[in-house]
Design a protein around this motif. Structure first.
Motif, PDB file in Angstrom:
ATOM      1  N   TYR A   1      11.126   0.660  -5.483  1.00  0.00           N
ATOM      2  CA  TYR A   1      12.292   1.125  -4.736  1.00  0.00           C
ATOM      3  C   TYR A   1      12.139   0.701  -3.281  1.00  0.00           C
ATOM      4  CZ  TYR A   1      13.693   4.107  -8.648  1.00  0.00           C
ATOM      5  OH  TYR A   1      14.098   4.570  -9.873  1.00  0.00           O
ATOM      6  N   ALA A   2      13.255   0.325  -2.662  1.00  0.00           N
ATOM      7  CA  ALA A   2      13.203  -0.125  -1.271  1.00  0.00           C
ATOM      8  C   ALA A   2      12.646   0.961  -0.360  1.00  0.00           C
ATOM      9  CB  ALA A   2      14.606  -0.548  -0.803  1.00  0.00           C
ATOM     10  N   ALA A   3      12.937   2.225  -0.674  1.00  0.00           N
ATOM     11  CA  ALA A   3      12.435   3.318   0.170  1.00  0.00           C
ATOM     12  C   ALA A   3      10.906   3.412   0.128  1.00  0.00           C
ATOM     13  CB  ALA A   3      13.050   4.642  -0.279  1.00  0.00           C
ATOM     14  N   ASP A   4      10.290   2.872  -0.931  1.00  0.00           N
ATOM     15  CA  ASP A   4       8.830   2.942  -1.030  1.00  0.00           C
ATOM     16  C   ASP A   4       8.134   2.024  -0.034  1.00  0.00           C
ATOM     17  OD1 ASP A   4       9.166   4.703  -3.073  1.00  0.00           O
ATOM     18  OD2 ASP A   4       8.809   3.261  -4.681  1.00  0.00           O
ATOM     19  N   LEU A   5       8.868   1.080   0.538  1.00  0.00           N
ATOM     20  CA  LEU A   5       8.253   0.108   1.436  1.00  0.00           C
ATOM     21  C   LEU A   5       8.186   0.597   2.879  1.00  0.00           C
ATOM     22  CD1 LEU A   5       9.876  -3.214   0.149  1.00  0.00           C
ATOM     23  CD2 LEU A   5       7.744  -2.125  -0.557  1.00  0.00           C
ATOM     24  N   ALA A   6       8.493   1.847   3.101  1.00  0.00           N
ATOM     25  CA  ALA A   6       8.469   2.382   4.465  1.00  0.00           C
ATOM     26  C   ALA A   6       7.029   2.481   4.961  1.00  0.00           C
ATOM     27  CB  ALA A   6       9.140   3.753   4.502  1.00  0.00           C
TER      28      ALA A   6
ATOM     29  N   LEU B   1       8.837   5.505 -11.733  1.00  0.00           N
ATOM     30  CA  LEU B   1       7.951   4.732 -10.867  1.00  0.00           C
ATOM     31  C   LEU B   1       8.696   3.590 -10.201  1.00  0.00           C
ATOM     32  CD1 LEU B   1       4.729   4.505 -13.056  1.00  0.00           C
ATOM     33  CD2 LEU B   1       5.398   6.249 -11.419  1.00  0.00           C
ATOM     34  N   ALA B   2       9.581   2.946 -10.922  1.00  0.00           N
ATOM     35  CA  ALA B   2      10.307   1.787 -10.407  1.00  0.00           C
ATOM     36  C   ALA B   2      11.681   1.742 -11.067  1.00  0.00           C
ATOM     37  CB  ALA B   2       9.530   0.504 -10.690  1.00  0.00           C
ATOM     38  N   PRO B   3      12.630   0.994 -10.496  1.00  0.00           N
ATOM     39  CA  PRO B   3      13.982   0.967 -11.063  1.00  0.00           C
ATOM     40  C   PRO B   3      14.047   0.421 -12.474  1.00  0.00           C
ATOM     41  CG  PRO B   3      13.966   0.088  -8.820  1.00  0.00           C
ATOM     42  CD  PRO B   3      12.537   0.257  -9.227  1.00  0.00           C
ATOM     43  N   ASP B   4      13.104  -0.447 -12.866  1.00  0.00           N
ATOM     44  CA  ASP B   4      13.167  -1.065 -14.182  1.00  0.00           C
ATOM     45  C   ASP B   4      12.326  -0.337 -15.222  1.00  0.00           C
ATOM     46  OD1 ASP B   4      10.711  -1.698 -13.078  1.00  0.00           O
ATOM     47  OD2 ASP B   4      10.595  -3.636 -14.089  1.00  0.00           O
ATOM     48  N   GLU B   5      11.796   0.848 -14.920  1.00  0.00           N
ATOM     49  CA  GLU B   5      10.936   1.543 -15.866  1.00  0.00           C
ATOM     50  C   GLU B   5      11.744   2.035 -17.067  1.00  0.00           C
ATOM     51  OE1 GLU B   5       7.508   5.022 -16.035  1.00  0.00           O
ATOM     52  OE2 GLU B   5       9.026   5.072 -14.453  1.00  0.00           O
ATOM     53  N   LEU B   6      11.171   1.821 -18.262  1.00  0.00           N
ATOM     54  CA  LEU B   6      11.771   2.309 -19.506  1.00  0.00           C
ATOM     55  C   LEU B   6      11.113   3.639 -19.843  1.00  0.00           C
ATOM     56  CD1 LEU B   6      11.849  -0.999 -21.605  1.00  0.00           C
ATOM     57  CD2 LEU B   6      13.593  -0.074 -20.057  1.00  0.00           C
ATOM     58  N   LEU B   7      11.875   4.722 -19.745  1.00  0.00           N
ATOM     59  CA  LEU B   7      11.342   6.069 -19.939  1.00  0.00           C
ATOM     60  C   LEU B   7      12.354   6.899 -20.719  1.00  0.00           C
ATOM     61  CD1 LEU B   7       9.299   8.384 -19.296  1.00  0.00           C
ATOM     62  CD2 LEU B   7      10.563   8.729 -17.152  1.00  0.00           C
ATOM     63  N   ALA B   8      11.850   7.688 -21.669  1.00  0.00           N
ATOM     64  CA  ALA B   8      12.729   8.555 -22.464  1.00  0.00           C
ATOM     65  C   ALA B   8      12.028   9.879 -22.733  1.00  0.00           C
ATOM     66  CB  ALA B   8      13.099   7.881 -23.778  1.00  0.00           C
TER      67      ALA B   8
ATOM     68  N   PHE C   1       0.835  -1.198   0.000  1.00  0.00           N
ATOM     69  CA  PHE C   1       0.000   0.000   0.000  1.00  0.00           C
ATOM     70  C   PHE C   1       0.876   1.256   0.000  1.00  0.00           C
ATOM     71  CE2 PHE C   1      -2.519   3.279   2.146  1.00  0.00           C
ATOM     72  CZ  PHE C   1      -3.682   3.241   1.389  1.00  0.00           C
ATOM     73  N   SER C   2       1.950   1.241   0.817  1.00  0.00           N
ATOM     74  CA  SER C   2       2.867   2.379   0.839  1.00  0.00           C
ATOM     75  C   SER C   2       3.568   2.555  -0.500  1.00  0.00           C
ATOM     76  CB  SER C   2       3.910   2.181   1.952  1.00  0.00           C
ATOM     77  OG  SER C   2       3.298   2.104   3.225  1.00  0.00           O
ATOM     78  N   ALA C   3       3.990   1.436  -1.119  1.00  0.00           N
ATOM     79  CA  ALA C   3       4.665   1.527  -2.413  1.00  0.00           C
ATOM     80  C   ALA C   3       3.722   2.076  -3.480  1.00  0.00           C
ATOM     81  CB  ALA C   3       5.187   0.148  -2.826  1.00  0.00           C
ATOM     82  N   ALA C   4       2.461   1.621  -3.459  1.00  0.00           N
ATOM     83  CA  ALA C   4       1.494   2.132  -4.430  1.00  0.00           C
ATOM     84  C   ALA C   4       1.290   3.629  -4.254  1.00  0.00           C
ATOM     85  CB  ALA C   4       0.167   1.390  -4.286  1.00  0.00           C
ATOM     86  N   GLY C   5       1.206   4.071  -2.999  1.00  0.00           N
ATOM     87  CA  GLY C   5       1.041   5.502  -2.756  1.00  0.00           C
ATOM     88  C   GLY C   5       2.237   6.314  -3.219  1.00  0.00           C
ATOM     89  N   ALA C   6       3.449   5.798  -2.975  1.00  0.00           N
ATOM     90  CA  ALA C   6       4.655   6.515  -3.400  1.00  0.00           C
ATOM     91  C   ALA C   6       4.744   6.588  -4.921  1.00  0.00           C
ATOM     92  CB  ALA C   6       5.893   5.826  -2.822  1.00  0.00           C
ATOM     93  N   GLN C   7       4.408   5.492  -5.605  1.00  0.00           N
ATOM     94  CA  GLN C   7       4.442   5.513  -7.061  1.00  0.00           C
ATOM     95  C   GLN C   7       3.379   6.451  -7.624  1.00  0.00           C
ATOM     96  OE1 GLN C   7       4.350   1.610  -8.780  1.00  0.00           O
ATOM     97  NE2 GLN C   7       6.334   1.036  -7.946  1.00  0.00           N
ATOM     98  N   HIS C   8       2.232   6.464  -6.988  1.00  0.00           N
ATOM     99  CA  HIS C   8       1.175   7.367  -7.428  1.00  0.00           C
ATOM    100  C   HIS C   8       1.620   8.830  -7.313  1.00  0.00           C
ATOM    101  CE1 HIS C   8      -3.083   8.429  -8.152  1.00  0.00           C
ATOM    102  NE2 HIS C   8      -2.820   9.453  -7.365  1.00  0.00           N
TER     103      HIS C   8
END
Length: 762
Positions: free
Chosen positions: A286-291, A146-153, A44-51
């Motif tokens: 990201y590990a920080a998102d799991l806080a 959003l995440a470490p593996d996101e492909l963005l340009a 839930f915390s990770a979803a909120g951080a990504q949002h």
């Protein structure tokens, strides 16, 4: 008061080896449960951080900004090897233009800023290198991903001409900043790729984690129930008041549960920083998102301890009220038939909902079915003591009953609530798994609801976006056909209609013709479509007037068209571009064309051409990727929840089985002294646990099949297809039976050594 608290503390860490084992089982159970719940809360915390990061990089657009802005942003969903590639075209960036988070400088034409994952691909994947021939001038930081593996340009592009009609669309408005609020929907239209909405995710884990955790924790709180009840009864017989005995029991349970909860908290604190790079389905974080917020952690630990203490206090009430009966190990009261009523009510409610909604289900039918399904799951453990007692009484009346079976049935009738408590977690787990697998199976079918493709495997796309159209280059791509059919308004036989202008290859690329028919460039044809819903077919020679005044007589030849793809076409007359009358027609330019690819690789090659030549252009259609909160992601969430439910169910059963074996060693020692063989004692223990296990698993499987049958009728689905979805649950029940037998038999056989201590200690 202090002495009773001290006694509770003493009992939580004393009472010999059996007490130490009970403490270890309770604390490890609480630790496992807390670790799983914290992991669920972390999602839930990770979803909120990504949002929040998705909103922070979303452009704010204004049609007429208060301050001049030349910045234009076009967000494009591309694909690279089955993964979502978010390509953002940037036009008109200046030194004073606002920048999205994580981007130090916006790119100019011929430049690109990429995410770390895409930067790594540029050097190893030719498909990525072909899309981005521009010079890499920077890397997107974690604040913009959003995440470490996101492909963005972020790709710099030259100004693109936009027609007056298209200029009304907000995607062409000036960008004045970043941080626009996002709205998500259940479906592939939801972007960007973030597992939202978080409330739905939290609700799913609440069903598949919190409910099994409640059963798991209740099982752990009642470990060594008979021994603890006798201890409470002994205190009462020694003159301790009921309130004081309650305090002793509460302190003992609370201390052990708190220790386990803190151990689980320490495990989460250790694993969370190591989880970056782990993957669940297509999700990374990201590990920080799991806080998890500290107040939430404190509240969860407090609720865990309070729940375990409440279960322990309520369960020891008979020992406090009638201590003499407990000390004498008097038989428990026969379970009442009323325990079956909630289960029957749940099944009856589901059947009623299915019967009422057999023609056209209403919202009331759906609510009744959902409530009945929930009631059935909650009522399963409640019905087990009554059914177990009835089956034990029936087996005891059979002639020539083996000694071990008589021993098992006698124990089951003596304490009908003990063995069902052992298998309650397994029973609920099988039912939840059955309902979850049914939901997963039905939702997974949404994966096949992609745009209709040609039976030959070809796929249709639209070339969208502003900028020049590289039609000639696309025509050079192997396996790709550019289809350019223009629609021209016209008056056909005095009624409003349309002309279709294009080559015969364009027509046959999008549609098929009836057998024996063919299209010849340079001719005109009347068209009869497969799903015609417009004006009647004009008669030969009827007057057709285009919007520019050009007159075209209706021709004699007819073509019958059938759709290849999920597209329609409106037009009664086909005018090929080589026809003499086509030169006089005013055909409006089209900002997009259709593209037909023979396979996904051909579509990928076309996407490479568009990205490299005109960054603002892209392919619209099924690129073979999943994004947003779609069926695949929902399946991932459900499967993960089922796995966690299974882990909690196995953990609860294992703890209860081991504890039950240790608790029965005193009675088994007495049987061994009078000459009962170890094999008979072990068989009796296995029978005592197997009877309610078979009843519980059978009851859960039967309830699952019944609910599935009602659901099939309610949704008008093929029953065989629905039963195929729940069939794995029956196999899972068989596997659970085997696991249960092993967890009962191995400890029972390995604890046959008798000591004098077991004959003395209560």
């Amino acid at each position: 008061m202090r002495r009773w608290i001290w006694l509770g503390l003493r009992l939580s860490i004393g009472s010999g080896r059996a007490g130490v084992l009970r403490t270890a089982l309770m604390s490890s159970g609480a630790a496992l449960g807390v670790l799983v719940v914290l992991g669920s809360l972390a999602t839930f915390s990770a979803a909120g951080a990504q949002h929040e990061r998705a909103e922070a990089r979303s452009p704010v657009r204004e049609e007429q900004p208060s301050t001049p802005s030349t910045l234009r942003i076009y967000d494009i969903e591309d694909a690279l090897g089955g993964r979502v590639l978010r390509r953002t075209a940037v036009i008109g960036a200046t030194a004073t233009s606002p920048r999205p988070p994580g981007v130090a400088v916006l790119p100019a034409p011929g430049e690109v800023v990429v995410s770390p994952a895409l930067r790594d691909l540029l050097g190893t994947d030719p498909r990525a290198a072909a899309r981005f021939p521009q010079r890499v001038i920077g890397t997107v930081g974690p604040a913009g991903l959003l995440a470490p593996d996101e492909l963005l340009a972020y790709v710099g592009a030259p100004p693109a001409p936009v027609s007056a009609e298209e200029r009304m669309l907000d995607e062409h408005w000036a960008v004045t900043g970043f941080g626009y609020p996002l709205g998500y929907a259940l479906g592939e239209g939801a972007a960007p790729d973030v597992f939202t909405p978080a409330r739905i995710l939290a609700g799913a884990f609440g069903l598949f984690v919190l409910v099994p955790f409640g059963v798991f924790l209740a099982t752990c709180a009642r470990l060594s129930a008979s021994t603890r009840d006798r201890r409470i009864a002994a205190l009462r017989l020694l003159g301790v008041s009921a309130r004081q005995a309650t305090l002793v029991n509460a302190v003992e349970t609370g201390v052990v549960t708190l220790g386990g909860a803190l151990l689980g908290l320490a495990g989460f604190a250790l694993l969370a920083p190591l989880s970056e790079g782990w993957r669940i389905g297509r999700l990374q974080w990201y590990a920080a998102d799991l806080a998890v917020p500290v107040p939430v952690v404190v509240g969860m630990v407090a609720l865990t301890v309070a729940y375990a203490v409440t279960i322990g206090v309520l369960a020891t009430r008979p020992a406090r009220v009638d201590p003499l009966a407990v000390r004498r190990d008097a038989p428990h009261r026969r379970p009442g038939v009323w325990r079956l009523f909630p289960l029957l009510a749940g099944l009856a409610g589901a059947v009623l909902a299915g019967w009422s909604g057999r023609h056209e289900p209403s919202q009331g039918d759906a609510l009744l079915f959902a409530a009945s399904m929930l009631l059935t799951g909650l009522a399963l453990p409640l019905a087990l003591p009554t059914l177990g007692y009835a089956v034990a009484a029936l087996l005891a009346r059979l002639p020539r009953t083996p000694v071990w079976l008589e021993l098992a049935t006698a124990r089951l009738r003596h304490a009908p609530g003990v063995a069902p408590r052992l298998v309650a977690a397994f029973t609920v787990m099988i039912y939840v798994a059955g309902m979850g697998s049914l939901g997963v199976g039905l939702i997974a079918d949404d994966r096949n609801l992609s745009p209709i493709d040609d039976p030959g495997g070809r796929r249709m796309y639209q070339v969208l976006g502003p900028g020049p159209l590289p039609a000639d280059e696309l025509r050079q791509v192997p396996g790709v056909q550019v289809v350019d059919l223009a629609s021209v308004p016209a008056t056909v036989s005095g009624e409003q209609g349309y002309l279709i202008v294009g080559d015969c290859a364009d027509l046959t690329g999008m549609f098929t013709l009836d057998a024996g028919e063919s299209c010849v460039d340079g001719q005109t044809y009347r068209l009869v479509h497969q799903f015609s819903s417009g004006a009647a077919l004009p008669e030969p020679g009827a007057e057709v007037v285009a919007q520019d005044g050009t007159r075209i007589p209706a021709p004699e030849p007819i073509l019958h068209t059938r759709t290849r793809f999920a597209v329609g076409m409106s037009g009664q007359i086909l005018v090929t571009r080589q026809a003499p009358v086509a030169a006089a027609l005013d055909v409006p330019p089209s900002s997009s064309v259709d593209l037909v690819a023979t396979d996904p690789d051909a579509a990928d090659r076309a996407a490479q051409v568009l990205a490299a030549r005109v960054p603002t252009r892209y392919l619209g259609g099924d690129l073979g990727t999943r994004r947003g909160f779609d069926a695949e992601l929902l399946v991932t969430v459900l499967v993960t929840g089922l796995v966690l439910s299974f882990v909690l169910g196995i953990g609860a059963f294992a703890a209860a089985a081991i504890d039950r074996t240790m608790e029965r060693r005193r009675d088994n020692a007495t049987l061994a002294v009078v000459g009962t063989s170890p094999r008979t004692i072990t068989a009796g223990e296995v029978g005592f646990g197997t009877l309610p296990l078979v009843i519980g698993l059978g009851l859960a499987s039967g309830a699952t099949v019944a609910i599935a049958a009602v659901l099939a009728g309610l949704l008008d689905l093929d029953r065989d297809r629905v039963f195929d979805r729940v069939a794995p649950t029956l196999w899972l029940a068989g596997g659970a039976l085997v696991v249960g037998l092993v967890l009962i038999a191995v400890p029972a056989w390995s604890t046959q050594r008798i000591t004098a201590e077991q004959l003395r200690r209560p």
